[in-house]
Design a protein around this motif. Structure first.
Motif, PDB file in Angstrom:
ATOM      1  N   PRO A 225      17.806 -16.222  13.178  1.00  0.00           N
ATOM      2  CA  PRO A 225      17.147 -17.371  13.825  1.00  0.00           C
ATOM      3  C   PRO A 225      17.300 -18.644  13.003  1.00  0.00           C
ATOM      4  N   GLU A 226      17.229 -19.761  13.671  1.00  0.00           N
ATOM      5  CA  GLU A 226      17.253 -21.046  12.990  1.00  0.00           C
ATOM      6  C   GLU A 226      15.851 -21.395  12.490  1.00  0.00           C
ATOM      7  N   GLY A 227      15.773 -22.415  11.657  1.00  0.00           N
ATOM      8  CA  GLY A 227      14.481 -22.830  11.119  1.00  0.00           C
ATOM      9  C   GLY A 227      14.180 -22.134   9.804  1.00  0.00           C
ATOM     10  N   GLU A 228      13.020 -22.428   9.270  1.00  0.00           N
ATOM     11  CA  GLU A 228      12.586 -21.827   8.017  1.00  0.00           C
ATOM     12  C   GLU A 228      11.814 -20.545   8.336  1.00  0.00           C
ATOM     13  N   ILE A 229      12.440 -19.426   8.084  1.00  0.00           N
ATOM     14  CA  ILE A 229      11.873 -18.123   8.423  1.00  0.00           C
ATOM     15  C   ILE A 229      11.106 -17.594   7.211  1.00  0.00           C
ATOM     16  N   VAL A 230       9.816 -17.400   7.377  1.00  0.00           N
ATOM     17  CA  VAL A 230       8.964 -16.941   6.278  1.00  0.00           C
ATOM     18  C   VAL A 230       8.631 -15.461   6.483  1.00  0.00           C
ATOM     19  N   CYS A 231       8.870 -14.652   5.464  1.00  0.00           N
ATOM     20  CA  CYS A 231       8.471 -13.248   5.489  1.00  0.00           C
ATOM     21  C   CYS A 231       7.525 -13.013   4.320  1.00  0.00           C
ATOM     22  N   GLU A 232       6.322 -12.532   4.621  1.00  0.00           N
ATOM     23  CA  GLU A 232       5.292 -12.339   3.608  1.00  0.00           C
ATOM     24  C   GLU A 232       4.826 -10.883   3.561  1.00  0.00           C
ATOM     25  N   GLN A 233       5.724  -9.963   3.914  1.00  0.00           N
ATOM     26  CA  GLN A 233       5.368  -8.553   3.957  1.00  0.00           C
ATOM     27  C   GLN A 233       5.332  -7.944   2.546  1.00  0.00           C
ATOM     28  N   PRO A 234       4.272  -7.202   2.186  1.00  0.00           N
ATOM     29  CA  PRO A 234       4.207  -6.542   0.871  1.00  0.00           C
ATOM     30  C   PRO A 234       5.224  -5.418   0.764  1.00  0.00           C
ATOM     31  N   ILE A 235       5.659  -5.129  -0.461  1.00  0.00           N
ATOM     32  CA  ILE A 235       6.728  -4.156  -0.692  1.00  0.00           C
ATOM     33  C   ILE A 235       6.238  -3.071  -1.651  1.00  0.00           C
ATOM     34  N   LEU A 236       6.533  -1.818  -1.294  1.00  0.00           N
ATOM     35  CA  LEU A 236       6.132  -0.666  -2.095  1.00  0.00           C
ATOM     36  C   LEU A 236       7.361   0.143  -2.486  1.00  0.00           C
ATOM     37  N   GLN A 237       7.409   0.613  -3.732  1.00  0.00           N
ATOM     38  CA  GLN A 237       8.481   1.519  -4.144  1.00  0.00           C
ATOM     39  C   GLN A 237       8.176   2.904  -3.601  1.00  0.00           C
ATOM     40  N   VAL A 238       9.043   3.408  -2.736  1.00  0.00           N
ATOM     41  CA  VAL A 238       8.833   4.699  -2.086  1.00  0.00           C
ATOM     42  C   VAL A 238       9.465   5.828  -2.888  1.00  0.00           C
ATOM     43  N   SER A 239      10.648   5.587  -3.449  1.00  0.00           N
ATOM     44  CA  SER A 239      11.340   6.628  -4.212  1.00  0.00           C
ATOM     45  C   SER A 239      12.069   6.015  -5.397  1.00  0.00           C
ATOM     46  N   PRO A 240      11.542   6.195  -6.638  1.00  0.00           N
ATOM     47  CA  PRO A 240      12.271   5.716  -7.816  1.00  0.00           C
ATOM     48  C   PRO A 240      13.629   6.395  -7.961  1.00  0.00           C
ATOM     49  N   LYS A 241      13.707   7.656  -7.578  1.00  0.00           N
ATOM     50  CA  LYS A 241      14.946   8.421  -7.730  1.00  0.00           C
ATOM     51  C   LYS A 241      16.070   7.843  -6.887  1.00  0.00           C
ATOM     52  N   LEU A 242      15.757   7.431  -5.648  1.00  0.00           N
ATOM     53  CA  LEU A 242      16.763   6.915  -4.729  1.00  0.00           C
ATOM     54  C   LEU A 242      16.840   5.399  -4.731  1.00  0.00           C
ATOM     55  N   GLY A 243      15.928   4.742  -5.448  1.00  0.00           N
ATOM     56  CA  GLY A 243      15.908   3.288  -5.445  1.00  0.00           C
ATOM     57  C   GLY A 243      15.498   2.720  -4.102  1.00  0.00           C
ATOM     58  N   LEU A 244      14.569   3.393  -3.427  1.00  0.00           N
ATOM     59  CA  LEU A 244      14.169   2.997  -2.079  1.00  0.00           C
ATOM     60  C   LEU A 244      12.841   2.261  -2.101  1.00  0.00           C
ATOM     61  N   ASN A 245      12.811   1.080  -1.512  1.00  0.00           N
ATOM     62  CA  ASN A 245      11.596   0.287  -1.367  1.00  0.00           C
ATOM     63  C   ASN A 245      11.420  -0.068   0.100  1.00  0.00           C
ATOM     64  N   ARG A 246      10.166  -0.141   0.560  1.00  0.00           N
ATOM     65  CA  ARG A 246       9.910  -0.414   1.966  1.00  0.00           C
ATOM     66  C   ARG A 246       8.678  -1.306   2.127  1.00  0.00           C
ATOM     67  N   VAL A 247       8.579  -1.937   3.283  1.00  0.00           N
ATOM     68  CA  VAL A 247       7.399  -2.732   3.611  1.00  0.00           C
ATOM     69  C   VAL A 247       6.224  -1.789   3.829  1.00  0.00           C
ATOM     70  N   ARG A 248       5.143  -2.041   3.099  1.00  0.00           N
ATOM     71  CA  ARG A 248       3.931  -1.237   3.215  1.00  0.00           C
ATOM     72  C   ARG A 248       2.713  -2.125   2.990  1.00  0.00           C
ATOM     73  N   ALA A 249       1.650  -1.877   3.729  1.00  0.00           N
ATOM     74  CA  ALA A 249       0.428  -2.678   3.595  1.00  0.00           C
ATOM     75  C   ALA A 249      -0.170  -2.554   2.203  1.00  0.00           C
ATOM     76  N   ASN A 250       0.033  -1.408   1.548  1.00  0.00           N
ATOM     77  CA  ASN A 250      -0.523  -1.191   0.210  1.00  0.00           C
ATOM     78  C   ASN A 250       0.474  -1.525  -0.891  1.00  0.00           C
ATOM     79  N   GLY A 251       1.552  -2.229  -0.561  1.00  0.00           N
ATOM     80  CA  GLY A 251       2.538  -2.621  -1.561  1.00  0.00           C
ATOM     81  C   GLY A 251       2.152  -3.898  -2.281  1.00  0.00           C
ATOM     82  N   LYS A 252       3.054  -4.384  -3.124  1.00  0.00           N
ATOM     83  CA  LYS A 252       2.823  -5.617  -3.876  1.00  0.00           C
ATOM     84  C   LYS A 252       3.162  -6.824  -3.009  1.00  0.00           C
ATOM     85  N   ASP A 253       2.397  -7.900  -3.194  1.00  0.00           N
ATOM     86  CA  ASP A 253       2.644  -9.124  -2.435  1.00  0.00           C
ATOM     87  C   ASP A 253       4.079  -9.594  -2.640  1.00  0.00           C
ATOM     88  N   ALA A 254       4.722 -10.023  -1.568  1.00  0.00           N
ATOM     89  CA  ALA A 254       6.099 -10.511  -1.644  1.00  0.00           C
ATOM     90  C   ALA A 254       6.285 -11.610  -0.610  1.00  0.00           C
TER      91      ALA A 254
END
Length: 481
Positions: A225-254
């Motif tokens: 999309p055009e314009g200034e797109i703001v994403c403020e979804q928190p991010i949580l590390q799901v798997s250190p082994k696989l290097g997987l991070n996902r949007v989660r309500a209990n994650g860190k502010d991002a």
């Protein structure tokens, strides 16, 4: 191969009976690497920097999450490099030791303060032979243009094939490069290397205190999309082994602000996958039909994989991202708007297969549309093993696996004391036959995102009246949730 111990000039005083000191034991000897070749055994082949296999000992103190767990369970769950059977054999044969001593059983419990040592025949993955670019250098800092695919620090399967060790090999064993910021292995662009500790600490402090403005360039699937797109979804590390991070309500502010720089629609008449010997994954039919966008990214926070996770959440993952833009892992919608944990196990299972039973593609694709030429070139297990250590051997990675379309283009001090930037990467330039920007932006200030207007500056309340673009942008981010 025998393990050797470091001599220690500092000993605890002799124990005296009937004193409190008698309750203490002398610290265990530290196991050191029996073979650490210098100069590094690099050689260049087929556009890759390779390392001749060598013996090496890893040493690590017990991490907090390892306390009270069995030694084999730790290795099997935390490290993806080898199968559990390898670690079991290594423990029983004495290649893994605890506090410098053989481990009696694979069920031995690891405690706080323990030192785990693992000696192995190390096989490093090859990386791009591209040189590390120098953007600026003075008595305190080296500002580099990091090549994609090269990790910053020795970690996992990488040691000599890392930014630190390549620079050290170039400037001499006595040179100690001190990274001030970190980029993901697959990401290219601006990095700061301190020549001495004070310079590294000063620059690192500026970055931590958010007095440095950053701009990244990326190439994403579809019409962003055009314009200034703001994403403020928190991010949580799901798997250190696989290097997987996902949007989660209990994650860190991002928080990230995105702004489209260009959109390149698919060429007319593209209906089938092209199977030329010089074909690459850009010839996949489904992706060609959607086209792609070049997007500027302004991270307000600095979470791991923040840009990659936020772009996936918005429905426009980085085109060749091996984790977040893989249809075999995420399905046809590529994980758009997903923020629940219910499918985490399935996602991790499918992701773990990449590079084992399946090809480790650094690209999103439909199964039936994989380009056979690149499929043959992709890194995967060959079925062969090392004659010395029985380690499963991998084929060389294809060029498409040496990085992703994400580049740290510009870092600037907000007070104007310094400003470093690179040009656009080749993959961000207009494709043949199309017009588009060939310089970073046409604006006078490429980093002129008005954070105050967006209500994203620390301590600022949200603006009372938002622009139409901002309202639309935040709607896009929330509607995907």
């Amino acid at each position: 191969m025998a393990l050797v111990t470091a001599s220690s000039a500092d000993k605890l005083p002799p124990k005296r009976p009937d004193t409190f000191e008698n309750n203490f034991e002398e610290p265990p000897p530290v196991v050191i690497t029996p073979c650490d070749p210098w100069p590094p055994p690099y050689y260049l082949e087929d556009g890759l920097r390779k390392v001749t296999p060598y013996h090496f000992t890893y040493n690590t103190y017990c991490k907090e999450r390892w306390r009270g767990r069995e030694i084999l369970d730790i290795f099997a769950s935390e490290f993806r490099d080898r199968p559990a059977e390898y670690y079991e054999k290594a423990i029983l044969e004495g290649r893994v030791v605890l506090n410098g001593k053989p481990i009696p059983s694979t069920t031995t419990i690891v405690k706080n303060g323990d030192i785990i040592s693992h000696t192995l025949h190390r096989h490093e993955p090859p990386v791009s032979a591209r040189s590390i670019g120098i953007v600026h250098e003075d008595d305190d800092l080296i500002v580099i243009d990091k090549p994609a695919g090269l990790p910053v620090h020795p970690a996992g399967r990488y040691n000599f094939n890392s930014i630190i060790e390549v620079i050290r090999a170039d400037r001499g064993l006595g040179f100690n490069p001190l990274p001030c910021n970190r980029l993901d292995r697959l990401t290219s662009g601006i990095m700061f290397i301190g020549k001495h500790r004070q310079a590294a600490e000063d620059m690192s402090a500026q970055i931590r205190e958010r007095t440095v403005k950053k701009e990244y360039i990326t190439r994403v699937v579809g019409e962003f999309p055009e314009g200034e797109i703001v994403c403020e979804q928190p991010i949580l590390q799901v798997s250190p082994k696989l290097g997987l991070n996902r949007v989660r309500a209990n994650g860190k502010d991002a928080k990230t602000v995105f702004k489209r720089m260009a959109y390149y629609p698919p060429p007319d008449g593209i209906k089938e996958v092209e199977h030329a010997e010089n074909a690459d994954y850009d010839h996949l039919a489904w992706k060609r039909k959607r086209g792609y966008s070049i997007v500027r990214c302004f991270p307000i926070t600095g979470r791991t994989h923040q840009l990659r996770v936020h772009l996936q959440f918005l429905g426009h993952p980085i085109s060749n991202d091996p984790i977040y833009a893989n249809q075999r892992v995420w399905g046809p919608n590529l994980g758009k708007g997903q923020s629940e944990a219910e499918d985490d196990e399935d996602i991790m299972t499918r992701l773990a297969r990449m590079g084992k039973e399946d090809i480790a593609e650094a690209v999103a694709y439909h199964d039936e549309m994989v380009d056979e030429y690149n499929k043959r070139k992709a890194e995967k297990m060959t079925g062969q093993t090392c004659d010395i250590c029985d380690t499963p051997l991998y084929s060389d990675p294809g060029t498409h696996e040496l990085g992703i379309y994400l580049h740290a283009r510009r870092y600037r001090c907000e007070t104007g004391k310094w400003d470093y930037e690179t040009g656009l990467p080749d993959w961000a330039l207009p494709p043949p036959g199309m017009e588009g920007p060939t310089v970073p932006v046409a604006e006078s200030d490429p980093l002129a995102v008005d954070l105050k207007k967006l209500g994203l500056e620390d301590g600022l309340e949200a603006p009372q009246a938002e622009s139409p673009n901002l309202v639309e942008s935040r709607t896009v981010a929330s509607a995907a949730a």
